[in-house]
Design a protein around this motif. Structure first.
Motif, mmCIF file in Angstrom:
data_model
loop_
_atom_site.group_PDB
_atom_site.id
_atom_site.type_symbol
_atom_site.label_atom_id
_atom_site.label_comp_id
_atom_site.label_asym_id
_atom_site.label_seq_id
_atom_site.Cartn_x
_atom_site.Cartn_y
_atom_site.Cartn_z
ATOM 1 N N ALA A 248 0.832 -1.205 0.000
ATOM 2 C CA ALA A 248 0.000 0.000 0.000
ATOM 3 C C ALA A 248 0.866 1.255 0.000
ATOM 4 C CB ALA A 248 -0.934 -0.016 1.209
ATOM 5 N N CYS A 249 1.968 1.222 0.736
ATOM 6 C CA CYS A 249 2.892 2.373 0.709
ATOM 7 C C CYS A 249 3.401 2.627 -0.701
ATOM 8 C CB CYS A 249 4.058 2.127 1.655
ATOM 9 S SG CYS A 249 3.677 2.355 3.413
ATOM 10 N N ALA A 251 1.942 1.881 -3.487
ATOM 11 C CA ALA A 251 0.847 2.392 -4.313
ATOM 12 C C ALA A 251 0.615 3.880 -4.050
ATOM 13 C CB ALA A 251 -0.426 1.594 -4.039
ATOM 14 N N PHE A 252 0.613 4.305 -2.783
ATOM 15 C CA PHE A 252 0.407 5.722 -2.469
ATOM 16 C C PHE A 252 1.583 6.576 -2.948
ATOM 17 C CE2 PHE A 252 -2.706 4.075 0.676
ATOM 18 C CZ PHE A 252 -3.802 4.810 0.252
ATOM 19 N N GLY A 257 -2.769 5.031 -4.899
ATOM 20 C CA GLY A 257 -3.190 4.328 -3.696
ATOM 21 C C GLY A 257 -4.686 4.377 -3.460
ATOM 22 N N ALA A 261 -7.102 1.084 -3.407
ATOM 23 C CA ALA A 261 -7.186 0.704 -1.994
ATOM 24 C C ALA A 261 -8.185 -0.426 -1.773
ATOM 25 C CB ALA A 261 -7.557 1.920 -1.156
ATOM 26 N N ARG A 286 -1.428 4.968 4.036
ATOM 27 C CA ARG A 286 -1.741 6.272 3.440
ATOM 28 C C ARG A 286 -1.197 7.411 4.306
ATOM 29 N NH1 ARG A 286 -5.068 10.582 2.575
ATOM 30 N NH2 ARG A 286 -5.876 10.786 0.438
#
Length: 302
Positions: A248-249, A251-252, A257, A261, A286
């Motif tokens: 996730a990090c 992607a953001f 992200g 999500a 996020r």
């Protein structure tokens, strides 16, 4: 009034359940169709359906016709269904053999079998929209096979305990999943002993965690999050939150992200995390990357 794709998915799911395969309804994105009943709750927990409500991903999977009908009624938008792996009586292990973007999982499996001295089983097989194959294998009851991505080869993903396979008759954004006709009535073949050993002992490929900037791990510098989703799907017990947070990090950091999500949460749910845990982890990622003001931070070492 339901959609024909929904009705077909329900019919196929009931047929699978009659053969002992636990099922759940899926959306067109191949994620569990029933949303978590714990969304918005601030307290974290480990509910796996003990609350008695639907919306716990693969933990909802059932073989009882009445319960399956209730699950699909709770998700009239469902156009597919998932087959839970690692569950009695079949203790299903799924080999997802990709055939796209220059990858050929079928050839990878044949090469692996030749290298390690086992025969590729003739077994129940599903053809994916991209021309790949899902091979269904029967595992031993006393062994927990983890989910993995590209652990055995570039085109080979594994669905084990806590994972699921998209069932034939499902319609997704990519197209229709269907039986390989000669295998449709076959029971899952027993997983070869040497292949089982590889499933349990081959180390997971991990990305290089660079100190900063693009290129750190799967999809870190690209415009698509698919490699990151696959990375999350490859999580084993004990590393699911860590891998989800890392993905996730990334992607953001790369600006998509928020767009992916929900898909990341769904992937994490399919590995055994509750939706509440997964949403909390993605939210933490996020805040870690964007901060409270929404400004972007440097990647840093995680």
């Amino acid at each position: 009034m339901t959609h024909p794709d929904h009705d077909r998915a329900l019919e196929c799911a009931l047929a699978a359940a009659r053969r002992g395969f636990p099922v759940i309804p899926l959306s067109r994105t191949k994620l569990p169709a029933v949303r978590s009943p714990h969304r918005g709750e601030t307290a974290r927990g480990m509910c796996r359906g003990q609350c008695g409500r639907f919306g716990h991903g693969v933990h909802d999977a059932a073989t009882e016709p009445a319960r399956i009908a209730e699950l699909f009624a709770a998700a009239p938008w469902a156009c597919g269904y998932g087959i839970a792996c690692g569950r009695s009586p079949h203790y299903l292990i799924g080999l997802d053999l990709d055939r796209k973007d220059g990858v050929d999982g079928v050839t990878d499996l044949v090469d692996l079998a030749a290298r390690w001295g086992f025969a590729v089983p003739w077994t129940r097989t599903v053809i994916t929209p991209s021309g790949g194959r899902h091979l269904w294998l029967r595992g031993p009851a006393e062994v927990v096979v983890p989910n993995s991505v590209r652990r055995l080869g570039n085109g080979i993903d594994v669905r084990g305990s806590g994972g699921y396979l998209v069932g034939p008759g499902s319609v997704t954004t990519a197209g229709l999943y269907r039986w390989d006709p000669p295998t449709a009535s076959m029971p899952p073949a027993v997983v070869p002993k040497r292949l089982l050993r590889l499933l349990l002992t081959t180390p997971q490929r991990r990305p290089v965690r660079a100190a900063a900037g693009p290129g750190a791990g799967p999809g870190a510098g690209g415009s698509t999050a698919e490699p990151l989703i696959r990375f999350v799907l490859g999580s084993s017990v004990g590393e699911r939150n860590e891998r989800l947070f890392w993905a996730a990090c990334r992607a953001f950091e790369n600006g998509h992200g928020d767009r992916v999500a929900e898909e990341m949460v769904g992937a994490a749910v399919s590995t055994g995390l509750s939706e509440r845990e997964a949403e909390s982890t993605v939210g933490s990622a996020r805040r870690h990357v964007l901060g409270g003001s929404g400004g972007r931070r440097s990647a840093g070492a995680l």
